[in-house]
Design an enzyme around this catalytic site. Structure first.
Site, PDB file in Angstrom:
ATOM      1  N   CYS A  61       0.877  -1.182   0.000  1.00  0.00           N
ATOM      2  CA  CYS A  61       0.000   0.000   0.000  1.00  0.00           C
ATOM      3  C   CYS A  61       0.908   1.223   0.000  1.00  0.00           C
ATOM      4  O   CYS A  61       0.990   1.961   0.980  1.00  0.00           O
ATOM      5  CB  CYS A  61      -0.917  -0.005   1.220  1.00  0.00           C
ATOM      6  SG  CYS A  61      -1.847  -1.539   1.454  1.00  0.00           S
ATOM      7  N   ALA A  62       1.605   1.450  -1.099  1.00  0.00           N
ATOM      8  CA  ALA A  62       2.800   2.292  -1.097  1.00  0.00           C
ATOM      9  C   ALA A  62       2.552   3.785  -1.214  1.00  0.00           C
ATOM     10  O   ALA A  62       3.377   4.577  -0.753  1.00  0.00           O
ATOM     11  CB  ALA A  62       3.734   1.851  -2.228  1.00  0.00           C
ATOM     12  N   ALA A  63       1.482   4.215  -1.888  1.00  0.00           N
ATOM     13  CA  ALA A  63       1.318   5.647  -2.181  1.00  0.00           C
ATOM     14  C   ALA A  63       1.322   6.482  -0.903  1.00  0.00           C
ATOM     15  O   ALA A  63       0.715   6.079   0.092  1.00  0.00           O
ATOM     16  CB  ALA A  63       0.004   5.868  -2.939  1.00  0.00           C
ATOM     17  N   PRO A  64       2.030   7.612  -0.925  1.00  0.00           N
ATOM     18  CA  PRO A  64       2.776   8.223  -2.043  1.00  0.00           C
ATOM     19  C   PRO A  64       4.224   7.764  -2.182  1.00  0.00           C
ATOM     20  O   PRO A  64       4.993   8.361  -2.913  1.00  0.00           O
ATOM     21  CB  PRO A  64       2.707   9.712  -1.710  1.00  0.00           C
ATOM     22  CG  PRO A  64       2.713   9.753  -0.222  1.00  0.00           C
ATOM     23  CD  PRO A  64       1.940   8.534   0.234  1.00  0.00           C
ATOM     24  N   GLY A  66       6.607   7.241   0.434  1.00  0.00           N
ATOM     25  CA  GLY A  66       7.580   7.699   1.421  1.00  0.00           C
ATOM     26  C   GLY A  66       8.301   6.593   2.156  1.00  0.00           C
ATOM     27  O   GLY A  66       9.526   6.637   2.322  1.00  0.00           O
ATOM     28  N   LYS A  67       7.572   5.579   2.604  1.00  0.00           N
ATOM     29  CA  LYS A  67       8.188   4.528   3.424  1.00  0.00           C
ATOM     30  C   LYS A  67       9.133   3.652   2.615  1.00  0.00           C
ATOM     31  O   LYS A  67      10.241   3.340   3.055  1.00  0.00           O
ATOM     32  CB  LYS A  67       7.102   3.694   4.104  1.00  0.00           C
ATOM     33  CG  LYS A  67       6.326   4.455   5.172  1.00  0.00           C
ATOM     34  CD  LYS A  67       5.312   3.572   5.859  1.00  0.00           C
ATOM     35  CE  LYS A  67       4.572   4.372   6.950  1.00  0.00           C
ATOM     36  NZ  LYS A  67       3.758   5.467   6.403  1.00  0.00           N
ATOM     37  N   ASP A 110       9.949  -0.513  -8.960  1.00  0.00           N
ATOM     38  CA  ASP A 110       8.998  -0.958  -9.972  1.00  0.00           C
ATOM     39  C   ASP A 110       7.592  -0.693  -9.446  1.00  0.00           C
ATOM     40  O   ASP A 110       7.186  -1.280  -8.443  1.00  0.00           O
ATOM     41  CB  ASP A 110       9.209  -2.447 -10.259  1.00  0.00           C
ATOM     42  CG  ASP A 110       8.215  -3.005 -11.261  1.00  0.00           C
ATOM     43  OD1 ASP A 110       7.679  -2.217 -12.067  1.00  0.00           O
ATOM     44  OD2 ASP A 110       7.963  -4.232 -11.236  1.00  0.00           O
ATOM     45  N   ASP A 133       1.526  -1.086   5.094  1.00  0.00           N
ATOM     46  CA  ASP A 133       1.004   0.115   5.756  1.00  0.00           C
ATOM     47  C   ASP A 133      -0.476   0.185   5.400  1.00  0.00           C
ATOM     48  O   ASP A 133      -0.875   0.895   4.483  1.00  0.00           O
ATOM     49  CB  ASP A 133       1.761   1.347   5.273  1.00  0.00           C
ATOM     50  CG  ASP A 133       1.338   2.616   5.988  1.00  0.00           C
ATOM     51  OD1 ASP A 133       1.179   2.565   7.217  1.00  0.00           O
ATOM     52  OD2 ASP A 133       1.167   3.646   5.311  1.00  0.00           O
ATOM     53  N   CYS A 186      -1.556   4.426  10.832  1.00  0.00           N
ATOM     54  CA  CYS A 186      -1.471   5.773  11.412  1.00  0.00           C
ATOM     55  C   CYS A 186      -2.639   5.972  12.376  1.00  0.00           C
ATOM     56  O   CYS A 186      -3.303   7.000  12.379  1.00  0.00           O
ATOM     57  CB  CYS A 186      -1.451   6.856  10.333  1.00  0.00           C
ATOM     58  SG  CYS A 186      -2.863   6.841   9.212  1.00  0.00           S
TER      59      CYS A 186
END
Length: 239
Positions: A61-64, A66-67, A110, A133, A186
């Site tokens: 769940c990568a967007a945007p 940062g992690k 990727d 996340d 969060c």
């Protein structure tokens, strides 16, 4: 820094020399630490893996972005070779990851559209580190997003947990044996955090460390993370 009203007006930001991240998210990016990864590399060497410092990272769940960008940057600075697969559910979210990755000059990321709740056989058993996340109630960031108070309900909280666990269950399947899961939210509720750690333990994960961060402590976002290791599957002998 003065004389700027937009972060994009700062040349060093545009050219990727720094990025913006809350301190609680930065703590999450420090997991797993170098010692754990060196121990993991030794374990892999005993199983015949050729490149001991090569790591494959999956962010579900990568967007945007940062992690996974922060993690990849740290690992490269510590001498590891890193390949990151950064996923999210829509092209709009993917564009945010690509924008940040390109700005920070992270070439080995990727970006793919992928629904974390749906098992993807292509990912099975292929990653040394998986970041999950997961979507959450966001109760830790009410200070920046006060509208959360208007939308959250007890029923909504109950609905989130099965969604989170569907993603976490897949995350475990995507790990190599002995691989690391970084589970984070969060928010501050037990049902979304500590109880999900208990769920992951029933899925074959061992808790290495965790932290519940509250926004009132040092003025940062509220967050939770758990760093967990996938246990070796020990064959059951039947006599």
């Amino acid at each position: 820094i003065s004389g700027f009203d937009r972060i994009e007006d700062i040349r060093a930001f545009r050219e990727g020399y720094f990025t913006i991240q809350d301190s609680s998210a930065a703590i999450i990016g420090e997991q797993p630490d170098k010692g754990l990864l060196l121990d993991y590399s030794k374990r892999r060497s005993n199983k015949g893996d050729a490149d001991l410092r090569a790591l494959k990272v999956l962010d579900l769940c990568a967007a945007p972005g940062g992690k996974c960008i922060s993690l990849a940057d740290r690992l490269q600075n510590e001498g590891f070779t890193v390949q990151v697969t950064a996923c999210d559910i829509s092209e709009r979210k993917l564009s945010l990851i690509k924008e940040n990755a390109e700005r920070c000059r992270m070439k080995d990321i990727d970006c793919r559209i992928n629904d974390g709740t749906v098992f993807n056989i292509e990912f099975e058993g292929g990653y040394d580190i998986v970041i999950a996340d997961v979507p959450c109630s966001g109760l830790g960031v009410i200070g920046r997003k006060p509208d959360i108070k208007l939308n959250v309900t007890p029923q909504r909280l109950k609905e989130l947990v099965p969604l989170q666990r569907s993603i976490l269950k897949n995350a475990v399947k995507y790990l190599k044996k002995d691989g690391f899961l970084i589970f984070s939210t969060c928010t501050v509720g037990k049902s979304e955090n500590h109880e999900n750690v208990c769920f992951l333990e029933t899925e074959g994960m061992t808790l290495l460390n965790s932290m519940q961060i509250y926004p009132q402590e040092i003025g940062q976002d509220g967050a939770f993370y758990a760093c967990m290791r996938k246990q070796e599957q020990i064959p059951v002998q039947i006599f």
